[in-house]
Design an enzyme around this catalytic site. Sequence first.
Site, PDB file in Angstrom:
ATOM      1  N   SER A 143      34.144 -15.973  32.072  1.00 32.86           N
ATOM      2  CA  SER A 143      35.261 -15.657  32.977  1.00 32.86           C
ATOM      3  C   SER A 143      35.174 -14.180  33.325  1.00 32.86           C
ATOM      4  O   SER A 143      34.602 -13.392  32.560  1.00 32.86           O
ATOM      5  CB  SER A 143      36.594 -15.928  32.261  1.00 32.86           C
ATOM      6  OG  SER A 143      37.691 -15.408  32.994  1.00 32.86           O
ATOM      7  N   TYR A 161      42.171 -15.267  25.022  1.00 31.57           N
ATOM      8  CA  TYR A 161      41.265 -15.811  26.038  1.00 31.57           C
ATOM      9  C   TYR A 161      40.164 -14.804  26.388  1.00 31.57           C
ATOM     10  O   TYR A 161      38.975 -15.160  26.414  1.00 31.57           O
ATOM     11  CB  TYR A 161      42.071 -16.185  27.291  1.00 31.57           C
ATOM     12  CG  TYR A 161      41.276 -16.925  28.344  1.00 31.57           C
ATOM     13  CD1 TYR A 161      40.973 -18.280  28.205  1.00 31.57           C
ATOM     14  CD2 TYR A 161      40.828 -16.276  29.492  1.00 31.57           C
ATOM     15  CE1 TYR A 161      40.246 -18.966  29.172  1.00 31.57           C
ATOM     16  CE2 TYR A 161      40.107 -16.950  30.462  1.00 31.57           C
ATOM     17  CZ  TYR A 161      39.817 -18.302  30.295  1.00 31.57           C
ATOM     18  OH  TYR A 161      39.094 -18.969  31.254  1.00 31.57           O
TER      19      TYR A 161
HETATM   20  N1  LIG Z   1      40.321 -22.132  36.310  1.00 28.51           N
HETATM   21  C1  LIG Z   1      40.065 -20.830  36.186  1.00 28.51           C
HETATM   22  O1  LIG Z   1      40.741 -19.980  36.786  1.00 28.51           O
HETATM   23  C2  LIG Z   1      38.916 -20.366  35.331  1.00 28.51           C
HETATM   24  C3  LIG Z   1      38.500 -19.042  35.482  1.00 28.51           C
HETATM   25  C4  LIG Z   1      37.464 -18.564  34.693  1.00 28.51           C
HETATM   26  C5  LIG Z   1      36.875 -19.396  33.761  1.00 28.51           C
HETATM   27  N2  LIG Z   1      37.293 -20.670  33.633  1.00 28.51           N
HETATM   28  C6  LIG Z   1      36.634 -21.486  32.613  1.00 28.51           C
HETATM   29  O2  LIG Z   1      35.997 -22.578  33.212  1.00 28.51           O
HETATM   30  C7  LIG Z   1      35.992 -23.696  32.322  1.00 28.51           C
HETATM   31  C8  LIG Z   1      36.571 -24.896  33.022  1.00 28.51           C
HETATM   32  O3  LIG Z   1      37.923 -24.597  33.356  1.00 28.51           O
HETATM   33  P1  LIG Z   1      38.775 -25.448  34.387  1.00 28.51           P
HETATM   34  O4  LIG Z   1      39.564 -24.491  35.166  1.00 28.51           O
HETATM   35  O5  LIG Z   1      37.923 -26.451  35.041  1.00 28.51           O
HETATM   36  O6  LIG Z   1      39.801 -26.153  33.351  1.00 28.51           O
HETATM   37  P2  LIG Z   1      40.413 -27.605  33.308  1.00 28.51           P
HETATM   38  O7  LIG Z   1      41.587 -27.502  32.395  1.00 28.51           O
HETATM   39  O8  LIG Z   1      40.617 -28.149  34.676  1.00 28.51           O
HETATM   40  O9  LIG Z   1      39.253 -28.463  32.598  1.00 28.51           O
HETATM   41  C9  LIG Z   1      38.897 -28.221  31.264  1.00 28.51           C
HETATM   42  C10 LIG Z   1      38.508 -29.553  30.627  1.00 28.51           C
HETATM   43  O10 LIG Z   1      38.105 -29.270  29.283  1.00 28.51           O
HETATM   44  C11 LIG Z   1      38.594 -30.310  28.458  1.00 28.51           C
HETATM   45  N3  LIG Z   1      38.727 -29.810  27.089  1.00 28.51           N
HETATM   46  C12 LIG Z   1      39.626 -28.908  26.627  1.00 28.51           C
HETATM   47  N4  LIG Z   1      39.437 -28.709  25.329  1.00 28.51           N
HETATM   48  C13 LIG Z   1      38.393 -29.481  24.947  1.00 28.51           C
HETATM   49  C14 LIG Z   1      37.725 -29.698  23.725  1.00 28.51           C
HETATM   50  N5  LIG Z   1      38.116 -29.086  22.600  1.00 28.51           N
HETATM   51  N6  LIG Z   1      36.675 -30.551  23.696  1.00 28.51           N
HETATM   52  C15 LIG Z   1      36.293 -31.201  24.821  1.00 28.51           C
HETATM   53  N7  LIG Z   1      36.904 -31.044  26.022  1.00 28.51           N
HETATM   54  C16 LIG Z   1      37.938 -30.189  26.073  1.00 28.51           C
HETATM   55  C17 LIG Z   1      39.927 -30.691  29.063  1.00 28.51           C
HETATM   56  O11 LIG Z   1      40.334 -31.994  28.661  1.00 28.51           O
HETATM   57  C18 LIG Z   1      39.643 -30.569  30.549  1.00 28.51           C
HETATM   58  O12 LIG Z   1      39.227 -31.804  31.097  1.00 28.51           O
HETATM   59  C19 LIG Z   1      36.785 -23.258  31.088  1.00 28.51           C
HETATM   60  O13 LIG Z   1      35.900 -22.806  30.096  1.00 28.51           O
HETATM   61  C20 LIG Z   1      37.604 -22.102  31.619  1.00 28.51           C
HETATM   62  O14 LIG Z   1      37.973 -21.204  30.607  1.00 28.51           O
HETATM   63  C21 LIG Z   1      38.293 -21.190  34.404  1.00 28.51           C
END
Ligand SMILES: NC(=O)c1ccc[n+]([C@@H]2O[C@H](COP(=O)([O-])OP(=O)(O)OC[C@H]3O[C@@H](n4cnc5c(N)ncnc54)[C@H](O)[C@@H]3O)[C@@H](O)[C@H]2O)c1
Length: 256
Positions: A143, A161
């Site tokens: 991130s 985070y």
């Molecule tokens: N959305 C943002 O703004 C953003 C920004 C930077 C980084 N990210 C990173 O990108 C990645 C994806 O994020 P997203 O926005 O698609 O989130 P999201 O919440 O839409 O999807 C995350 C998925 O991970 C699954 N999950 C959570 N904990 C888990 C576990 N212990 N084991 C298996 N599955 C698990 C959830 O069920 C969910 O389906 C994450 O690592 C997040 O930190 C997201």
Amino acid sequence: MRLADKVALITGGGSGIGRASAVRFAREGAKIAVSDMNRASADETARAVEAEGGEAAVVIGDVSNSSDAERMVQAAVEAFGKLNVLVNSAGVSGRNALPPEASSEDVWDKVLDVNLKGTYLVSWFAVPEMEKTGGGSIINLASIMGLVGYPAGFDGGFNPYNPSKGGVVQFTRNLAVASAPKNVRVNCICPGFVDTNLTSMLKADDEVYRFLEERHPMGRFGKPEEIANVALYLASDESSFVTGTPLAVDGGYTAQ
Ligand SMILES: NC(=O)c1ccc[n+]([C@@H]2O[C@H](COP(=O)([O-])OP(=O)(O)OC[C@H]3O[C@@H](n4cnc5c(N)ncnc54)[C@H](O)[C@@H]3O)[C@@H](O)[C@H]2O)c1
């Protein structure tokens, strides 16, 4: 097709960036092992992959549990015979990690367990499988919060985070250096704020949402598909000399 004959395991594949990557990769010819804790959402992603004419297998588990992490990798290999690409997209924020009444220490442990240890565990089992096929590509979701601090005031600076994602950046570099002789490339994407379930609660407060949008010089949140396009580049042979890199995909957030 940019991923013809490739097999990709995508953790957190049931939602957001993981789902968008699954669909994008399938469109480019990859077979997809969709992994998530949530069966209903993983099944939905599998259907979306199949709607693109792709093949999907679903494996349910928690990335922070080592036997589940091992099972995810085994399931991909059993379903499709090999593993070429791993996207570590499973992740939680301090906001959705645990119920609000949880102690801040419990939230700290949970966020580090899923985001950092989970990335390590699935990679640990994936690298030997990639080695067997002559190499592979691991794409970690870090991130911008692994590169810079959060604006003053939020969580008083104690948010787990950012440290979890800073750890993913450094884990990426370390594993990339060690795995380069095995032809396993390891990179991470550092997205800005992206519209997914992870950030949906930010929409409840108009003022906070607008403030965060404006922190991006492009004046908006990203879309999951915009991150998936970069994951596709890192998964494909087009990035064959790219390893150990944290790649910001953030509408200019970290350029300021
Ligand atoms: N959305 C943002 O703004 C953003 C920004 C930077 C980084 N990210 C990173 O990108 C990645 C994806 O994020 P997203 O926005 O698609 O989130 P999201 O919440 O839409 O999807 C995350 C998925 O991970 C699954 N999950 C959570 N904990 C888990 C576990 N212990 N084991 C298996 N599955 C698990 C959830 O069920 C969910 O389906 C994450 O690592 C997040 O930190 C997201």
